[in-house]
Design an enzyme around this catalytic site. Sequence first.
Site, PDB file in Angstrom:
ATOM      1  N   GLN A 228       0.829  -1.206   0.000  1.00  0.00           N
ATOM      2  CA  GLN A 228       0.000   0.000   0.000  1.00  0.00           C
ATOM      3  C   GLN A 228       0.863   1.257   0.000  1.00  0.00           C
ATOM      4  O   GLN A 228       0.341   2.363  -0.129  1.00  0.00           O
ATOM      5  CB  GLN A 228      -0.894   0.022   1.253  1.00  0.00           C
ATOM      6  N   ARG A 375      -8.356  -0.756   8.317  1.00  0.00           N
ATOM      7  CA  ARG A 375      -9.378   0.205   7.864  1.00  0.00           C
ATOM      8  C   ARG A 375      -9.621   1.254   8.944  1.00  0.00           C
ATOM      9  O   ARG A 375     -10.753   1.458   9.400  1.00  0.00           O
ATOM     10  CB  ARG A 375     -10.664  -0.542   7.527  1.00  0.00           C
ATOM     11  N   CYS A 376      -8.551   1.903   9.324  1.00  0.00           N
ATOM     12  CA  CYS A 376      -8.604   2.701  10.547  1.00  0.00           C
ATOM     13  C   CYS A 376      -7.415   3.636  10.584  1.00  0.00           C
ATOM     14  O   CYS A 376      -6.343   3.283  10.128  1.00  0.00           O
ATOM     15  CB  CYS A 376      -8.565   1.707  11.708  1.00  0.00           C
ATOM     16  N   GLU A 746     -12.914   4.688   5.834  1.00  0.00           N
ATOM     17  CA  GLU A 746     -12.959   3.781   6.977  1.00  0.00           C
ATOM     18  C   GLU A 746     -14.011   4.137   8.017  1.00  0.00           C
ATOM     19  O   GLU A 746     -14.139   3.429   9.017  1.00  0.00           O
ATOM     20  CB  GLU A 746     -11.583   3.733   7.619  1.00  0.00           C
TER      21      GLU A 746
END
Length: 800
Positions: A228, A375-376, A746
């Site tokens: 990523q 996702r945070c 998110e």
Amino acid sequence: MSTSTTSQALDEIKIGGLGASRKRVEDSRFIRGKGNYTDDITLPGMLHMEILRSPLAHARIKSIDASRAWEIPGVQLVLTGEMMATRNLAWMPTLSYDTQAVLATDKVRFQGQEVACVIADDPYIAKDACEAIDVDYEPLPPIVSPKQALAADAPVIRDDKENQPDNVIYNWEVGDREGTDRAFEQADLISRLQLHYPRSHPSPIECCGSIADFNRATSKLTVYMTSQAPHIIRAAVALVAELPEHMIRIISPDIGGGFGNKVPVYPGYVCSILASILLERPVKWIEDKSGNLISTGFARDVYLDGEMALRKDGKILAVRVKTDADHGAFFSDAQPSKFKIGLMHSTFAAYDVPVGHIMARGTYTNKAPGGVAYRCSFRVTEAMFFQERMIQAAAQDLGMDQAAFRRMNFVRDDQFPHRTPFGFLLDSGQYAKCLDVGLKAIGYEDFRRQQEEARKNGRLLGLGISTMTEPLGAGNSREYDILGIKMFDSAELKVHMTGKAIVRTGAKTQGQGHETTWAQIVAHELGIPAEDIVVEEGDTDTAPFGMGTYASRSTPVAGAAVAMVSRKIRAKARKLAAHLLEVSEEDVDWELGRFYVRSAPDRGVTIQECAMAAYSNMPDGMEPGLENTAYYDPPNLTWPFAAYFVTVEVDPETGVWDVLNMVAVDDCGVRINPMIVEGQIMGGLTEAYAMANMQFITFDAEGNCVGSNYMDYLLPTAWETPGFELHSEVVTPCPHHPIGAKGIGECAAVGGPAAFVNAVMDAISDTGVRNIDMPLLPDRVWEAIKYRRDVSGAPPVRTD
Ligand code: CDP
């Protein structure tokens, strides 16, 4: 050069600009099965690597004998920790200033840890050869929770480190301890809650993997990998492997979901690179599903203990929180260096809390390294979950209505910008309005009446609310860095002579749709139709330097950079327009897609005509071409707001709970692509439901990972997932973002879990139970109802 006589701005929606629900361009290849994932790539002469993992959670390695593996035909190389050590590669630095074993030398410290690698002609030979490696382990007592890690007689897990006499990684605090103590003395009521946010796993469909290709003739190392943050990986490879950075090319091709799992550097990447350098052949490593679940970055695993000081009319006077984070064997959180527990201190940001204090402790345990921001935004999920569970408990203790308690304590619209007790500056929002929209949509008053009626008949209905604002888009670079590298991002835009364009950013899409939405930002700024713009990310040889995609930072940072670089292009195009129109630049005005003469609006030139002129008819002294780069250092984080409402029915006989209705009100400022935003929210809510309801991954007393396969660790399908009603009517543009957008990726996964849990807790409120740890499996809910006691999810500890 002819001039256009059009005096009308282009229709922004028609050209796919801001607000267009443009279909995702990337899907055209994905739904045809033409995506190009790391495992799709085959290079000439490529070899395959498999990893041998530790079956034990904690053991000393007495010996490793790989002689049987070397003898298997087709085996090209066996790597062990000892061999890595001769190249100074047995350990690598983590993103949190710790060290992590690449291949174990002295001890194994979690089940699934990497012990050896085999590189062979095909993956099956490599796997068989792994089984032929004989490792002699001497078992040591395993540690599976912070409490156990902190015991006086606990074995020291990181005995490899100097100055590490125990299992404590850090003690960190933030806020005003004395002020908080004083406020607690003034309280009419103190509400308390303790809970465990369990380990959870991002579970991307595609696991991690890499293909390292070192070419001795050119001295160039190319690595295709599931990252990523490819530029960070390039820097890490340069530093760890001591290779020159300009000779390293990291390519992240299509990525099948990341969710934070693909930010860290994993041993598999390092081993495939070393193997390729040694063998001078491409080496592919593709992790299998169990390997991904058992050894790559977990999320959460935090014990939270908080108190809230309250006035009897419901005003929050102060909060006090203690966190105990279980980091596993290596402290490898990918998070801003300054903050040891990520952005945990954003907790209670949506509420006007005068003062607060947080104490955070991190410990080593015998588990895979955790703390990835699944996702945070760096532990914000834990922060918001605790906040919303605590808010519900406090309202209940006060005997106040859940919605009224929230409304009374929210930061009001006229209080922005608002400084939180832990130092964040909230930019904007309309919290009460979001709450009201949601209450109306869920039919709040009506449901409360139904709930009363149902109770009389022995039926358990519940309603849960979760309202939160979330800090998205690190940096600014003053406060946010990872290993000293400042957190900003970048975009490069090249407009070709025919008016078509390519935009590249330092972010990396993993399914969020950047190829679609970045083009929409350019279309909005320049009037070039989105279909004439191609977006490229993930190749460090071509993309400008950026910190990558995680923590919903793409839109707040890289998306802003796309807007800013477009503005640079427009500024140059204005000069070209003035030249073409034979007027001075000051006399030129802009409307979407076109410059025109202010005093004669029908005399104009399109952006495409300016592009052609940049290559064929520029004014004297002007540098040819129409391209530029922007680095964007955000002045602040963006603060979207979300209000989630869930109604459930709990079966008192079995503990099974069904979602009756779910309403989501999200305010993420200006929506670039409303359809993509909705998709992000639905995906996040699905993950939230999964965490609350079914995702069970834990450890037994021996440190065995329970739930390391998809029979135990459940991913919800369309069958289990409830329906969601989404609301987009509240829009508070971000005051400092160039197009007013806030992050969204998110929010639902962060704010959603508390809404589900609060609904179940509301349904069983008569039992007096304060907490059931997630996942709220039927047996846990049943136990709470039957025995009227809290249910902990902490792993069992060996008592011998
Ligand atoms: O960093 P990440 O891409 O995961 O999250 P994000 O920046 O919140 O964006 C997720 C997706 O939603 C991207 O395609 C964004 O461009 C899109 N988005 C949008 O259309 N409007 C917003 N206000 C925020 C995001």
